[in-house]
Structures are given as C-alpha cells and as structure tokens.
Design a protein around this motif. Structure first.
Motif, short mmCIF file in Angstrom:
data_model
loop_
_atom_site.label_atom_id
_atom_site.label_comp_id
_atom_site.label_asym_id
_atom_site.label_seq_id
_atom_site.Cartn_x
_atom_site.Cartn_y
_atom_site.Cartn_z
N UNK A 130 0.82 -1.23 0.00
CA UNK A 130 0.00 0.00 0.00
C UNK A 130 0.85 1.27 0.00
N UNK A 131 2.17 1.12 -0.03
CA UNK A 131 3.04 2.29 0.10
C UNK A 131 2.86 3.24 -1.08
N UNK A 132 2.40 4.46 -0.83
CA UNK A 132 2.19 5.41 -1.94
C UNK A 132 3.53 5.79 -2.59
N UNK A 133 3.50 5.99 -3.89
CA UNK A 133 4.71 6.37 -4.62
C UNK A 133 5.27 7.67 -4.06
N UNK A 134 4.40 8.64 -3.79
CA UNK A 134 4.87 9.95 -3.32
C UNK A 134 5.53 9.86 -1.95
N UNK A 135 5.08 8.92 -1.11
CA UNK A 135 5.72 8.73 0.20
C UNK A 135 7.06 8.03 0.01
N UNK A 136 7.09 7.04 -0.86
CA UNK A 136 8.34 6.33 -1.13
C UNK A 136 9.40 7.29 -1.68
N UNK A 137 8.96 8.26 -2.44
CA UNK A 137 9.89 9.24 -3.02
C UNK A 137 10.57 10.08 -1.94
N UNK A 138 9.91 10.27 -0.81
CA UNK A 138 10.54 11.00 0.29
C UNK A 138 11.71 10.20 0.85
N UNK A 139 11.57 8.89 0.92
CA UNK A 139 12.68 8.04 1.36
C UNK A 139 13.80 8.05 0.31
N UNK A 140 13.44 8.17 -0.95
CA UNK A 140 14.44 8.25 -2.00
C UNK A 140 15.25 9.54 -1.90
N UNK A 141 14.63 10.60 -1.43
CA UNK A 141 15.37 11.85 -1.20
C UNK A 141 16.47 11.61 -0.16
N UNK A 142 16.15 10.87 0.90
CA UNK A 142 17.15 10.57 1.92
C UNK A 142 18.25 9.67 1.36
N UNK A 143 17.85 8.69 0.56
CA UNK A 143 18.85 7.79 -0.03
C UNK A 143 19.78 8.55 -0.96
N UNK A 144 19.23 9.48 -1.74
CA UNK A 144 20.05 10.27 -2.65
C UNK A 144 21.06 11.10 -1.86
N UNK A 145 20.61 11.72 -0.77
CA UNK A 145 21.51 12.53 0.06
C UNK A 145 22.61 11.67 0.66
N UNK A 146 22.25 10.48 1.14
CA UNK A 146 23.25 9.58 1.71
C UNK A 146 24.25 9.13 0.64
N UNK A 147 23.74 8.88 -0.55
CA UNK A 147 24.62 8.48 -1.66
C UNK A 147 25.65 9.57 -1.95
N UNK A 148 25.22 10.83 -1.94
CA UNK A 148 26.13 11.96 -2.18
C UNK A 148 27.18 12.04 -1.07
N UNK A 149 26.77 11.85 0.18
CA UNK A 149 27.70 11.90 1.31
C UNK A 149 28.77 10.82 1.16
#
Length: 223
Positions: A130-149
C-alpha cells in the motif's frame, strides 16, 4: 524501459503544496495516528469518523477515498521527517559531519514523529503493497543525500567504497526498530537499566558505521 530516476528537487515539487483547512488537518492528524496503529487495511472509516468527530461525507469531501487519504497522510508524514534532515545535512561541510548529522537528525526527527517509523515498519512487513509512490519518493530523497555523502567521502579518500542502500537500511532499520519497540522494551520488569537511551543509541550507531567506513579512523573528528 527502466523507471526514470527523479532528482530530489523534482520529487519535492510533486508533493502536494496546497495547505488543508483546519478540518482537513484534523482528519489527517487522526488518520495518520490510526494508520500507524492499524495499517491501511486495519483503518476503518467508521472508526475514523468516531475518533475524529467528523462525518464520513466531510472526510470524502476533503480526501476522496481512503487510498487518497493514506497517500496524503504518508507523504506528509515522511516529508516532515525528510525535510529537516536534508536541511541540517546541507549546512554541514565535511562528509564525516554530514554522515553524523544524517544519522543524528533521522533518529531525533523520527523519535519526535513516532508514527513515521511505525508506518514504515508496517509497510516493510507487508512488502509495501500500500506504500504510496509519493511517500516512497521522500525516502528516495534521503537515499540520494546519503549516496552523495558516501560518494564525497570516497572521492576525498576518507571512506571506503560502499553501497548506500545498505547503509540506509542500517541507519533507518536500526532506528525505526529502536523507536517502535520502546513500549515493548519498557514493559519488561527490571531493577536495572536494560537498554541504551536515544543519545547512546545514536552514538553507538555512528561509531559502528563510521568505524567500518573510515579508511583511517584517526582522521575522524567527532562533532
């Protein structure tokens, strides 16, 4: 074709920007708590009406249906956790400081927003059906930031090469489990302290992750 990878800026702009009125905000607050307690399937609209004091017609007027309400609630919930983390990380300079801040801010923000780890763990347990795409995208923002770090640390000869998703799982999985399990842990009778507090858990998690990542632990100055 493989799915298109969106930039954090694109993801952020896809989140609803229209501020709901007081009634909608109240419905959203009560619904978010119920979703955290019961999940999507366990949240019954009649009970939401009873707990919120709002009739069903008003709920459907503001949100259309339960799926849209769930989408709105989770996106808002996850964004309220992601935004302050990314803002704090952006203000730090070195990869070590950014990683420290990422872990520390996730722990504290999630601890002050306990519905978020509760919902996330429910979704993970169910396979995210049931995980909404728009909510999952917020976690992707965190993953992207961690990837850059991590990439920055590697390029500066500070960090070993590592997989960002694995580190994200270590940080978010550990802290969500720690926060969500607190009522169960506190219910265990004991005369002595059994578990670390949040500050101790943050420090231990930073120590474990950074000791594994740093090429030379002596180069790390904890801030």
């Amino acid at each position: 074709m493989p799915p298109t990878r969106l930039s954090p800026e694109t993801i952020a702009t896809r989140v609803r920007v229209k501020k709901p009125n007081k009634t909608a905000q109240h419905i959203l607050k009560v619904a978010t708590q119920m979703f955290a307690e019961k999940g999507f399937d366990g949240t019954i609209m009649d009970e939401l009406c009873e707990r919120s004091g709002v009739n069903k017609a008003s709920i459907y007027y503001h949100f259309g249906d339960k799926a849209t309400l769930y989408d709105t609630a989770l996106t808002d919930l996850f964004k309220r956790v992601a935004d302050p983390i990314l803002s704090a990380v952006a203000q730090r300079e070195t990869p070590q400081q950014k990683l420290h801040t990422f872990i520390d801010m996730f722990a504290r923000t999630a601890s002050h927003t306990p519905a978020m780890p509760a919902v996330l763990m429910r979704e993970l347990a169910s396979g995210g059906i049931h995980m909404p795409v728009s909510a999952r995208e917020q976690m992707q923002r965190l993953l992207f930031a961690l990837k850059v770090i991590l990439k920055s640390g590697y390029e500066q000869n500070l960090f070993k090469r590592t997989d960002p998703l694995t580190i994200q799982f270590m940080v978010i999985g550990t802290l969500c489990f720690f926060i969500s399990s607190e009522p169960m842990r506190l219910a265990i009778p004991s005369q002595a302290k059994l578990d670390p507090n949040l500050d101790e858990t943050i420090a231990e998690l930073i120590r474990i992750i950074e000791s594994a990542l740093l090429l030379s632990p002596s180069t790390y100055n904890q801030t």
